[in-house]
Design an enzyme around this catalytic site. Structure first.
Site, PDB file in Angstrom:
ATOM      1  N   ASP A 228       2.484   3.510   1.498  1.00  0.00           N
ATOM      2  CA  ASP A 228       1.247   3.092   0.855  1.00  0.00           C
ATOM      3  C   ASP A 228       1.624   2.161  -0.284  1.00  0.00           C
ATOM      4  O   ASP A 228       2.768   2.124  -0.745  1.00  0.00           O
ATOM      5  CB  ASP A 228       0.460   4.305   0.350  1.00  0.00           C
ATOM      6  CG  ASP A 228      -1.028   4.025   0.252  1.00  0.00           C
ATOM      7  OD1 ASP A 228      -1.417   2.844   0.145  1.00  0.00           O
ATOM      8  OD2 ASP A 228      -1.820   4.981   0.284  1.00  0.00           O
ATOM      9  N   TRP A 229       0.660   1.388  -0.767  1.00  0.00           N
ATOM     10  CA  TRP A 229       0.944   0.326  -1.731  1.00  0.00           C
ATOM     11  C   TRP A 229       1.411   0.933  -3.065  1.00  0.00           C
ATOM     12  O   TRP A 229       0.714   1.742  -3.671  1.00  0.00           O
ATOM     13  CB  TRP A 229      -0.289  -0.544  -1.902  1.00  0.00           C
ATOM     14  CG  TRP A 229      -0.339  -1.712  -0.952  1.00  0.00           C
ATOM     15  CD1 TRP A 229      -0.605  -2.999  -1.284  1.00  0.00           C
ATOM     16  CD2 TRP A 229      -0.114  -1.733   0.471  1.00  0.00           C
ATOM     17  NE1 TRP A 229      -0.548  -3.816  -0.176  1.00  0.00           N
ATOM     18  CE2 TRP A 229      -0.249  -3.059   0.919  1.00  0.00           C
ATOM     19  CE3 TRP A 229       0.221  -0.750   1.403  1.00  0.00           C
ATOM     20  CZ2 TRP A 229      -0.073  -3.446   2.256  1.00  0.00           C
ATOM     21  CZ3 TRP A 229       0.392  -1.126   2.749  1.00  0.00           C
ATOM     22  CH2 TRP A 229       0.252  -2.444   3.154  1.00  0.00           C
TER      23      TRP A 229
END
Length: 807
Positions: A228-229
């Site tokens: 995930d970012w």
């Protein structure tokens, strides 16, 4: 640990040295992966995609179609509808030359307080997994990669970057990993996304047990696992823990640190080769490796008649009739209608955070019903539903240069040179994360012309030092993040508002000096706020009561907003915000008939349920929301949805409730007894108001002659008869109740059937064999549940129609 590279890419790997390999394992930008011409690798483009393919920009990007949200689509209980959704999203991606869509979200509805549940399908792992697999098949059939997220135990948002989800092995495998397993086994999803949280003390991005041993080992998964970012915390541990790709870029914790870890012997270079091989396989699958793919021309535009039909139908078919006393629904076209509520005039069509897109329009319920009913409808605004003002919408502010709804934004560097001037249709713009120019923004100047005179609330949002002017009034607020959540600059930026008396055509001017010491180095979301000042609640309710008393039927539209249904924030209650309950009570006391439309993706408490005639749950219906609600209320399209999560009767009455970690840990103490499973076993303080699977549609049904079909796997057959006056769709559900009290009831299969009025059909359902497995923790292996138990044939566990004993 899986370290053997995919053989067909071994020759390509041999042409790259270690730094070149590692460089490809971190994103090039926020939403792209780097090209490497030496091996024929082109740029790979990714986009968020739960409810629309937004593109390469987080905010202010191109206009794209806004789809119904995940729970509304899932409420169709229709794999064909989800496969169609995947195809349509793939078309939206291909129109932008996007290779990978970051969806579907297949975390479970563990507790109804989860703020991001609107992106996820349901509380049941089989329903979630099979619908997700259908979505993936539809998307990947067109050569666009799907991304299963978020791996794993990421069911709430509170402290999401630091929380440790504590889950026993049986619960992890039987519930939370099962949707991922199904989508891999049944649809071969090409990528997955590792979550922000820890699982049993170890970061999801470093989960050797989950990523390597289970996903890549036991399942034989050949796809790619990305972070995930900003979720990746380490070099060596994450690389060894099965993470293949760090997002976003170009900065990140790998790069030189990972090269050094390999050279120090902490990470074997074969691990790097495996990561890169998976990336190359993904690139090959989406047409970014070797000969570039051709992109189709003539795809439907987001505002085309084709998209209008598709999105209206998908939204309306998932809407769910929760109650319908005396068949008040569907409405008669000749009736006069009082349409009441803030959600009627400002319908909420999407949740908050990374699911947001820039649609061509959003049809309100007021617009949709007015189009059909003409002068037979009276529209009355409702009570205030927000505590946090939102950016100007509905043309309240217009760009002073073009006159279009939205604002004008000018970006300047430290020397005052103009870097870019842009129109922001949604009155917000992202700065510093996905800019298309060189240079660094130091100042942003925002202008919006006010179109509605009178008493108004105006303001700004975004981190920085502001100067604001409206007429002769100036203010200089300094806005900072609270430090209570990751990504506040983007997801919940601070804001400042005040009341003004203005004339039409006045200008709202604001200049913000960006900060460089914050988490995102000056990047963030910035915008202008503007709307009419709120009226007194008592006056609003008085207007509603008068309108309701004068009409044949009152339709009250209530719900939640992106304050409650959003990334990064969980709910604290299931009560409707503001005085919406009081509004419904008052209208119900004055109206001949009262219909409530719930414009929310997740459960709400309904203290007024016994005093209204019908309730339609409408979800977050996307850009055609108003037309879809009108079609459902008038019976043009049957709202044949079935609930995908149990609706509690009151706060605190679900088997799992709290989302607040204790000493950093969130214990999944209910184990395998979440949602309907826990309710059925008596492991909750009260029965639900509505069970998973509940939904009335617009007909009535009889079930007869239920039988067990013997064979290698148990199956059931039953005759269902449509006893109503309308053609309708039924969803026949089969649940397995094991003989032992330590095993929860579970959904094992279902079948949707369309039956004409008065008609009958014989339905056969073969339950999914995976639902007879149980994880034997002592043996570290799968075993079988049984013998004995029962199969329950039902319209939701609150309406069991037949029981068949198992041998």
């Amino acid at each position: 640990m899986t370290t053997a590279p995919v053989s067909e890419h071994a020759a390509l790997l041999e042409t790259l040295d270690l730094p070149a390999k590692v460089a490809l394992l971190t994103g090039a930008t926020s939403f792209t992966l780097a090209a490497e011409p030496a091996i024929g690798l082109g740029e790979v483009r990714l986009s968020d995609g739960p409810t629309g393919v937004r593109g390469l920009k987080f905010s202010g990007g191109r206009v794209v179609a806004l789809f119904p949200n995940a729970t509304l689509l899932a409420s169709s209980w229709d794999e064909n509808a989800l496969e169609e959704t995947g195809r349509l999203l793939a078309e939206e991606a291909l129109a932008q030359q996007i290779h990978v869509v970051l969806g579907p979200t297949i975390n479970l509805h563990r507790t109804p307080l989860g703020g991001r549940l609107f992106e996820a399908y349901s509380e049941d792992p089989l329903l979630t997994g099979r619908l997700a697999a259908a979505y993936v098949r539809g998307m990947q059939a067109l050569g666009v990669g799907a991304t299963l997220k978020h791996l794993v135990a990421n069911e709430s948002e509170t402290d999401r970057n630091t929380v440790d989800s504590v889950v026993d092995e049986a619960t992890l495998r039987e519930l939370y990993l099962l949707p991922f397993e199904i989508a891999v086994a049944d649809a071969d999803a090409w990528s997955m996304m590792a979550a922000y949280n820890d699982v049993n003390g170890l970061a999801a991005t470093e989960q050797t047990h989950v990523n390597n041993e289970i996903v890549k080992g036991e399942w034989g998964y050949r796809g790619l696992i990305m972070s995930d970012w900003f979720a990746t915390r380490s070099a060596g541990p994450a690389a060894n823990g099965g993470l293949d790709l760090v997002m976003p870029g170009p900065r990140g914790p790998w790069g030189d640190a990972l090269v050094a870890a390999v050279r120090a012997g902490e990470v074997d270079e074969a691990v790097i080769d495996d990561h890169l091989s998976r990336l190359l396989l993904l690139a090959e699958r989406v047409g970014a490796l070797g000969t570039p793919r051709d992109y189709p021309a003539g795809l439907p535009a987001p505002d085309s008649a084709t998209r209008k039909e598709q999105l209206t139908r998908l939204a309306a078919r998932g809407m769910t009739v929760l109650s319908n006393d005396n068949a008040v629904l569907p409405l008669e076209p000749a009736q006069t209608v009082a349409l009441i509520g803030r959600h009627a005039v400002e319908t909420i069509d999407m949740g908050g955070g990374s699911a947001q897109v820039n649609p061509p329009y959003q049809v309100t319920v007021a617009e949709g019903l007015s189009t059909r009913l003409g002068d037979r409808i009276t529209v009355v605004d409702g009570v205030e539903v927000r505590t946090r003002p939102v950016p100007a919408r509905g043309g309240f502010l217009v760009d002073p240069v073009t006159g279009e709804p939205g604002i004008r934004v000018t970006l300047l560097d430290a020397d005052g040179n103009e870097l870019e001037q842009r129109h922001a249709a949604g009155a917000t713009t992202m700065v510093g994360m996905d800019d298309d120019f060189t240079g660094t923004v130091a100042t942003a100047v925002l202008h919006g012309r006010i179109t509605r005179p009178g008493r108004v609330e105006l303001g700004v949002l975004g981190v920085g030092d502001w100067w604001i002017r409206v007429g002769d009034t100036e203010s200089r607020p300094q806005l900072r993040v609270s430090g209570k959540g990751f990504g506040e600059e983007v997801l919940t930026p601070p804001l400042h508002t005040q009341l003004y008396d203005v004339g039409a055509g006045e200008l709202l001017e604001a200049t913000v000096t960006l900060l460089n010491g914050d988490q995102f180095a000056g990047a963030g979301l910035f915008g202008l706020i503007g709307h009419q000042a709120s009226r007194e609640t008592v006056d609003v309710i008085d207007d509603a009561v008068r309108a309701a008393a004068a009409a044949d039927v009152a339709v009250v539209v209530v719900g939640l907003t992106e304050e409650q249904e959003t990334e990064a924030v969980d709910k604290s209650t299931l009560q409707l915000p503001g005085a919406q309950d009081a509004l419904i009570e008052a209208v119900a006391g004055a109206a001949r008939r009262t219909v409530v439309v719930v414009n929310a993706a997740t459960p709400v408490i309904m203290p007024w349920l016994s005093r209204v005639d019908a309730v339609l749950w409408a979800g977050l219906p996307g850009q055609e929301g108003g037309h879809a609600v009108a079609a459902a209320l008038l019976g043009d399209i049957e709202p044949a949805g079935r609930l995908v999560t149990s609706f509690p009767a009151a706060d605190g009455t679900s088997p799992a409730w709290s989302v607040t970690p204790v000493d950093g840990k969130l214990e999944y103490a209910e184990g395998r007894f979440i949602g309907y499973r826990g309710h059925f076993a008596g492991r909750a303080p009260a029965a639900p108001a509505f069970w998973l699977g509940h939904g009335l549609g617009y007909s009535t049904w009889e079930y007869a002659d239920a039988r067990l079909i013997s064979g290698d796997a148990p199956a059931v057959t039953v005759t269902v008869t449509n006893t109503g006056a309308r053609d309708s769709r039924e969803v026949v559900q089969v649940y397995f109740q094991p003989a032992g009290p330590d095993e929860p009831v579970r959904l094992v299969g279902w079948q949707g059937v369309d039956v004409p009025a008065g008609g009958s059909i014989r339905v056969t359902i073969a339950p999914d064999a995976r639902m007879w497995r149980r994880w034997d923790t002592a043996a570290g292996a799968w075993g079988q549940v049984g013998p004995g138990g029962e199969l329950l044939i039902a319209r939701g566990l609150g309406d069991i129609r037949a029981t068949v004993a198992l041998p």
